[in-house]
Design an enzyme around this catalytic site. Structure first.
Site, PDB file in Angstrom:
ATOM      1  N   ASP A   1      -8.485   3.047   4.234  1.00  0.00           N
ATOM      2  CA  ASP A   1      -7.530   3.164   5.341  1.00  0.00           C
ATOM      3  C   ASP A   1      -7.805   4.445   6.118  1.00  0.00           C
ATOM      4  O   ASP A   1      -8.075   5.490   5.533  1.00  0.00           O
ATOM      5  CB  ASP A   1      -6.099   3.195   4.795  1.00  0.00           C
ATOM      6  CG  ASP A   1      -5.785   1.927   4.006  1.00  0.00           C
ATOM      7  OD1 ASP A   1      -5.938   0.838   4.565  1.00  0.00           O
ATOM      8  OD2 ASP A   1      -5.412   2.036   2.830  1.00  0.00           O
TER       9      ASP A   1
ATOM     10  N   ASP B   1       4.513   7.112   1.219  1.00  0.00           N
ATOM     11  CA  ASP B   1       5.409   6.840   0.098  1.00  0.00           C
ATOM     12  C   ASP B   1       5.300   7.848  -1.052  1.00  0.00           C
ATOM     13  O   ASP B   1       6.252   8.545  -1.366  1.00  0.00           O
ATOM     14  CB  ASP B   1       5.256   5.382  -0.392  1.00  0.00           C
ATOM     15  CG  ASP B   1       3.820   4.923  -0.550  1.00  0.00           C
ATOM     16  OD1 ASP B   1       2.902   5.756  -0.409  1.00  0.00           O
ATOM     17  OD2 ASP B   1       3.605   3.725  -0.822  1.00  0.00           O
TER      18      ASP B   1
ATOM     19  N   ASP C   1      -9.694  -0.901  -0.679  1.00  0.00           N
ATOM     20  CA  ASP C   1      -9.978  -0.890   0.755  1.00  0.00           C
ATOM     21  C   ASP C   1      -9.907   0.554   1.262  1.00  0.00           C
ATOM     22  O   ASP C   1      -9.496   1.453   0.530  1.00  0.00           O
ATOM     23  CB  ASP C   1      -8.994  -1.792   1.521  1.00  0.00           C
ATOM     24  CG  ASP C   1      -7.566  -1.567   1.087  1.00  0.00           C
ATOM     25  OD1 ASP C   1      -7.224  -0.418   0.709  1.00  0.00           O
ATOM     26  OD2 ASP C   1      -6.775  -2.517   1.131  1.00  0.00           O
TER      27      ASP C   1
HETATM   28  P1  ATP Z   1      -4.091  -0.203  -2.631  1.00  0.00           P
HETATM   29  O1  ATP Z   1      -4.834  -0.503  -1.351  1.00  0.00           O
HETATM   30  O2  ATP Z   1      -4.952   0.140  -3.779  1.00  0.00           O
HETATM   31  O3  ATP Z   1      -3.047  -1.209  -2.938  1.00  0.00           O
HETATM   32  P2  ATP Z   1      -3.017   1.955  -1.073  1.00  0.00           P
HETATM   33  O4  ATP Z   1      -2.346   3.242  -1.472  1.00  0.00           O
HETATM   34  O5  ATP Z   1      -4.249   2.089  -0.228  1.00  0.00           O
HETATM   35  O6  ATP Z   1      -3.280   1.142  -2.393  1.00  0.00           O
HETATM   36  P3  ATP Z   1      -1.968   0.355   1.036  1.00  0.00           P
HETATM   37  O7  ATP Z   1      -0.934  -0.694   0.932  1.00  0.00           O
HETATM   38  O8  ATP Z   1      -3.347  -0.042   1.389  1.00  0.00           O
HETATM   39  O9  ATP Z   1      -1.928   1.110  -0.349  1.00  0.00           O
HETATM   40  O10 ATP Z   1      -1.427   1.443   2.036  1.00  0.00           O
HETATM   41  C1  ATP Z   1      -2.224   2.527   2.518  1.00  0.00           C
HETATM   42  C2  ATP Z   1      -1.411   3.795   2.602  1.00  0.00           C
HETATM   43  O11 ATP Z   1      -0.330   3.615   3.507  1.00  0.00           O
HETATM   44  C3  ATP Z   1      -0.754   4.200   1.281  1.00  0.00           C
HETATM   45  O12 ATP Z   1      -1.601   4.980   0.494  1.00  0.00           O
HETATM   46  C4  ATP Z   1       0.456   4.964   1.753  1.00  0.00           C
HETATM   47  O13 ATP Z   1       0.110   6.294   2.093  1.00  0.00           O
HETATM   48  C5  ATP Z   1       0.853   4.258   3.025  1.00  0.00           C
HETATM   49  N1  ATP Z   1       1.886   3.228   2.758  1.00  0.00           N
HETATM   50  C6  ATP Z   1       1.688   1.922   2.483  1.00  0.00           C
HETATM   51  N2  ATP Z   1       2.852   1.277   2.323  1.00  0.00           N
HETATM   52  C7  ATP Z   1       3.810   2.180   2.497  1.00  0.00           C
HETATM   53  C8  ATP Z   1       5.227   2.128   2.459  1.00  0.00           C
HETATM   54  N3  ATP Z   1       5.878   1.002   2.197  1.00  0.00           N
HETATM   55  N4  ATP Z   1       5.917   3.290   2.727  1.00  0.00           N
HETATM   56  C9  ATP Z   1       5.253   4.427   3.019  1.00  0.00           C
HETATM   57  N5  ATP Z   1       3.926   4.535   3.036  1.00  0.00           N
HETATM   58  C10 ATP Z   1       3.201   3.446   2.798  1.00  0.00           C
HETATM   59 MG    MG Z   2      -5.291   0.511   0.691  1.00  0.00          MG
END
Ligand code: ATP
Ligand code: MG
Length: 443
Positions: free
Chosen positions: A63, A143, A61
């Site tokens: 963001d 994170d 996805d």
């Molecule tokens: P994927 O969508 O492939 O699971 P992602 O890195 O995009 O991976 P998301 O859960 O969509 O993960 O979160 C988007 C962004 O928000 C992350 O890349 C991170 O920077 C931030 N993020 C998400 N969850 C947390 C958390 N628990 N603590 C700190 N930052 C977070």
């Molecule tokens: Mg994501």
């Protein structure tokens, strides 16, 4: 490796250097960026999508992060809804695609005394995180360093605030800031570390890895609904087996499935371990072949040995029939699990069906075999039986072969198979005697 602290002076990677073309991003995400820009706000693509594209993977996805507040975002988009309490976000909905727009997060410590928009628990866990801030502060609140990469449509550069690019090259998952503090703030980060390590074929950096086992029990403080979501992400992303093994290695599995974890510890090379690992291998194969996987099956498998153990205990303690003890144990095991992981009812009902059918697979006489195949969960229950045999329950291998053959026959072949069963298929179901309707004598 350089520091995992963020810097106010990001490394700027120009379009020529990163080589990403705009076409690799979702057109809807680009639309959102331009709408925000035209509204007078700063907006970036951030996190997983930049990381995945740099690694040659297709992002799940896209963001977006902006300095507009959720309310200001809502004013710009008709197709926007605001969600979340702990973390307020705007979702911009384009048919099946949702672009998540977060407002840049700032430091909560300074604000804590002043207001309630940031709150933490006695364990250091952040209960709310709605303090807004600058891009530098936002990077610090993310994170992992690999997730603090920002792409701007002003200059098409990537802004790297925490040496994320170096971490990608070194294949290291490293938390930003002090690992223990960051895990305490949000223990789910431990699960995310595992998920990213297996997904991206990286390892967790030594400093980020070290505190995990000691802090694993903090997962007990996470709301069960959130844990369910995280567990699904771990087991439905095509890397379930690797995630499972890593969760076990770091002691995280214990906080998710404590009873099963104990059973596995008692006999690490036993049938139980073979069953669980085989189940995850099969799950990965199905996901990677674009076949459907239901969480009902996964939970039925994860709770199967706790269920059998509980059944034996209840049967002994309460002198019940095996069947009654099994039914009671199902309730107990599911309600205990619900205290950690809130599995929605449609999946627990599915797990119950799969378990129930296991008890009935050997009763095949008369119409029973046919009727069983008409149950909505029959196919899952049959797969479950195959899994049990694969993992070493040799005593059921004839039964499994029988069903495999039965399912390959036409209706006449199936009838013949049932006839040939003799006593093996269980007692013949009693014919229902027709009730005579006798007139009541009139009073
Ligand atoms: P994927 O969508 O492939 O699971 P992602 O890195 O995009 O991976 P998301 O859960 O969509 O993960 O979160 C988007 C962004 O928000 C992350 O890349 C991170 O920077 C931030 N993020 C998400 N969850 C947390 C958390 N628990 N603590 C700190 N930052 C977070
Ligand atoms: Mg994501």
């Amino acid at each position: 490796m350089q520091s995992t602290q963020t810097s106010d002076e990001p490394v700027v990677i120009t379009r020529g250097e990163h080589g990403i073309s705009r076409k690799q991003f979702s057109p809807n995400a680009i639309k959102v960026l331009y709408r925000l820009k035209d509204g007078g706000y700063d907006a970036y693509l951030v996190g997983g999508c930049i990381r995945d594209i740099l690694l040659g993977q297709q992002p799940k996805d896209f963001d977006v992060v902006t300095n507009a507040t959720p309310e200001q975002v809502k004013k710009l988009f008709r197709n926007c809804r605001l969600i979340g309490r702990r973390f307020r976000l705007a979702h911009i909905v384009f048919g099946r695609e949702i672009i998540e727009v977060a407002t840049m997060r700032g430091h909560h410590e300074a604000q804590e005394a002043k207001n309630q928009i940031s709150q933490s628990s006695e364990h250091g866990q952040l209960l709310r995180d709605n303090v807004f801030g600058s891009i530098e502060e936002d990077a610090e609140r993310r994170d992992f360093s690999i997730n603090a990469l920002y792409y701007s449509i002003n200059d098409f550069c990537i802004y790297d605030y925490a040496n994320g690019l170096a971490a990608i090259q070194a294949k290291q998952i490293e938390l930003i800031g002090d690992p223990e503090t960051r895990y305490r703030e949000d223990p789910v980060r431990m699960l995310r570390a595992v998920r990213f390590a297996t997904k991206l074929d990286m390892s967790i950096a030594p400093k980020s890895e070290k505190p995990i086992t000691a802090l694993a029990s903090l997962l007990d403080n996470i709301p069960p609904a959130r844990l369910f979501e995280e567990v699904l992400k771990l087991f439905l992303n095509g890397k379930a087996e690797a995630n499972y093994l890593m969760l076990r290695q770091y002691g995280l599995f214990k906080s998710l499935f404590p009873v099963l974890d104990k059973i596995l510890d008692k006999n690490p090379d036993g049938l139980e371990a073979a069953f669980i690992q085989q189940m995850f291998q099969n799950t990965d194969k199905r996901i990677n072949a674009d076949k459907k996987v239901t969480p009902a099956f996964i939970f039925a498998a994860l709770l199967w040995f706790p269920l059998l153990e509980r059944t034996t205990k209840i049967k002994q303690q309460e002198q019940l029939s095996y069947f009654d003890a099994f039914a009671q144990a199902m309730n107990k095991v599911l309600s205990e699990n619900a205290q950690h992981i809130a599995v929605p009812k449609r999946f627990t009902l599915g797990a119950r069906d799969i378990w129930h059918i296991q008890q009935r697979l050997d009763k095949r006489a008369g119409q029973r075999a046919y009727r069983l195949t008409q149950q909505p969960r029959f196919k899952a229950a049959y797969d479950f039986l195959l899994l049990r045999v694969d993992a070493g329950e040799q005593q059921h291998s004839e039964l499994a072969q029988w069903w495999t053959q039965y399912l390959s026959q036409d209706i006449n072949g199936q009838k013949d198979m049932v006839k040939n069963l003799g006593h093996q298929g269980g007692p013949k179901p009693r014919k229902r005697s027709r009730r005579r309707t006798t007139k009541k004598p009139s009073e």
